[in-house]
Write a protein that holds these residues in place. Structure first.
Motif, mmCIF file in Angstrom:
data_model
loop_
_atom_site.group_PDB
_atom_site.id
_atom_site.type_symbol
_atom_site.label_atom_id
_atom_site.label_comp_id
_atom_site.label_asym_id
_atom_site.label_seq_id
_atom_site.Cartn_x
_atom_site.Cartn_y
_atom_site.Cartn_z
ATOM 1 N N LEU A 44 0.828 -1.200 0.000
ATOM 2 C CA LEU A 44 0.000 0.000 0.000
ATOM 3 C C LEU A 44 0.866 1.255 0.000
ATOM 4 N N SER A 45 1.972 1.233 0.728
ATOM 5 C CA SER A 45 2.861 2.398 0.742
ATOM 6 C C SER A 45 3.506 2.619 -0.627
ATOM 7 N N ILE A 46 3.786 1.547 -1.352
ATOM 8 C CA ILE A 46 4.326 1.670 -2.708
ATOM 9 C C ILE A 46 3.295 2.299 -3.633
ATOM 10 N N ILE A 47 2.057 1.862 -3.522
ATOM 11 C CA ILE A 47 0.985 2.414 -4.347
ATOM 12 C C ILE A 47 0.789 3.892 -4.040
ATOM 13 N N VAL A 48 0.774 4.251 -2.749
ATOM 14 C CA VAL A 48 0.590 5.650 -2.350
ATOM 15 C C VAL A 48 1.726 6.504 -2.893
ATOM 16 N N ALA A 49 2.961 6.044 -2.764
ATOM 17 C CA ALA A 49 4.108 6.807 -3.264
ATOM 18 C C ALA A 49 4.045 6.991 -4.776
ATOM 19 N N THR A 50 3.627 5.960 -5.487
ATOM 20 C CA THR A 50 3.521 6.051 -6.939
ATOM 21 C C THR A 50 2.443 7.043 -7.352
ATOM 22 N N VAL A 51 1.297 6.987 -6.698
ATOM 23 C CA VAL A 51 0.208 7.905 -7.016
ATOM 24 C C VAL A 51 0.615 9.349 -6.714
ATOM 25 N N GLU A 52 1.287 9.571 -5.586
ATOM 26 C CA GLU A 52 1.738 10.919 -5.243
ATOM 27 C C GLU A 52 2.757 11.430 -6.252
ATOM 28 N N ARG A 53 3.638 10.564 -6.702
ATOM 29 C CA ARG A 53 4.637 10.950 -7.705
ATOM 30 C C ARG A 53 3.959 11.332 -9.018
ATOM 31 N N HIS A 54 2.962 10.572 -9.434
ATOM 32 C CA HIS A 54 2.232 10.896 -10.660
ATOM 33 C C HIS A 54 1.490 12.220 -10.523
ATOM 34 N N ARG A 55 0.933 12.482 -9.368
ATOM 35 C CA ARG A 55 0.262 13.760 -9.146
ATOM 36 C C ARG A 55 1.247 14.913 -9.240
ATOM 37 N N LEU A 56 2.432 14.737 -8.686
ATOM 38 C CA LEU A 56 3.462 15.759 -8.734
ATOM 39 C C LEU A 56 3.899 16.020 -10.173
ATOM 40 N N ILE A 57 4.138 14.954 -10.920
ATOM 41 C CA ILE A 57 4.556 15.093 -12.318
ATOM 42 C C ILE A 57 3.460 15.772 -13.135
ATOM 43 N N ASN A 58 2.208 15.365 -12.943
ATOM 44 C CA ASN A 58 1.106 15.972 -13.685
ATOM 45 C C ASN A 58 0.949 17.440 -13.345
ATOM 46 N N GLY A 59 1.165 17.806 -12.094
ATOM 47 C CA GLY A 59 1.078 19.203 -11.687
ATOM 48 C C GLY A 59 2.162 20.036 -12.345
ATOM 49 N N GLU A 60 3.373 19.493 -12.445
ATOM 50 C CA GLU A 60 4.465 20.207 -13.102
ATOM 51 C C GLU A 60 4.193 20.372 -14.583
ATOM 52 N N GLU A 61 3.638 19.346 -15.224
ATOM 53 C CA GLU A 61 3.333 19.443 -16.650
ATOM 54 C C GLU A 61 2.285 20.510 -16.914
ATOM 55 N N LYS A 62 1.276 20.582 -16.054
ATOM 56 C CA LYS A 62 0.230 21.583 -16.238
ATOM 57 C C LYS A 62 0.786 22.992 -16.074
ATOM 58 N N SER A 63 1.685 23.184 -15.099
ATOM 59 C CA SER A 63 2.247 24.519 -14.903
ATOM 60 C C SER A 63 3.160 24.887 -16.065
ATOM 61 N N GLN A 64 3.852 23.923 -16.651
ATOM 62 C CA GLN A 64 4.692 24.205 -17.804
ATOM 63 C C GLN A 64 3.844 24.599 -19.005
ATOM 64 N N LEU A 65 2.729 23.926 -19.205
ATOM 65 C CA LEU A 65 1.833 24.296 -20.307
ATOM 66 C C LEU A 65 1.265 25.692 -20.098
ATOM 67 N N ARG A 66 0.942 26.013 -18.863
ATOM 68 C CA ARG A 66 0.415 27.338 -18.553
ATOM 69 C C ARG A 66 1.472 28.405 -18.858
ATOM 70 N N GLU A 67 2.726 28.140 -18.535
ATOM 71 C CA GLU A 67 3.803 29.097 -18.782
ATOM 72 C C GLU A 67 4.033 29.314 -20.272
ATOM 73 N N ILE A 68 3.812 28.286 -21.072
ATOM 74 C CA ILE A 68 3.999 28.419 -22.521
ATOM 75 C C ILE A 68 3.008 29.422 -23.088
ATOM 76 N N PHE A 69 1.772 29.381 -22.631
ATOM 77 C CA PHE A 69 0.724 30.192 -23.206
ATOM 78 C C PHE A 69 0.537 31.546 -22.534
#
Length: 74
Positions: A44-69
């Motif tokens: 369960l801790s592995i799953i939680v860490a993976t999900v949190e990492r994906h959320r972090l990566i997705n948040g960074e991608e969204k902010s990068q797209l926002r900066e482009i436009f």
């Protein structure tokens, strides 16, 4: 098909994404109850860490797209 959906377990990955950790732990414990040496808390801790990492990566991608436009003066 509708009747079979009643007996299907929810995915622990989906449950963790929805912050339903106790339910995810119960599903993992039930699904792997006959596996010797399976550690539910560790998995369960592995799953939680993976999900949190994906959320972090997705948040960074969204902010990068926002900066482009956005312009320099905005």
């Amino acid at each position: 098909m509708l009747g079979s959906n009643v007996f299907v377990l929810e995915s622990p990955w989906w449950l963790v994404q929805k912050n339903r950790l106790p339910k995810a732990e119960k599903v993992l414990a039930f699904a792997y109850k006959n596996v010797n040496g399976y550690n539910v808390k560790e998995q369960l801790s592995i799953i939680v860490a993976t999900v949190e990492r994906h959320r972090l990566i997705n948040g960074e991608e969204k902010s990068q797209l926002r900066e482009i436009f956005t312009g320099v003066n905005l």
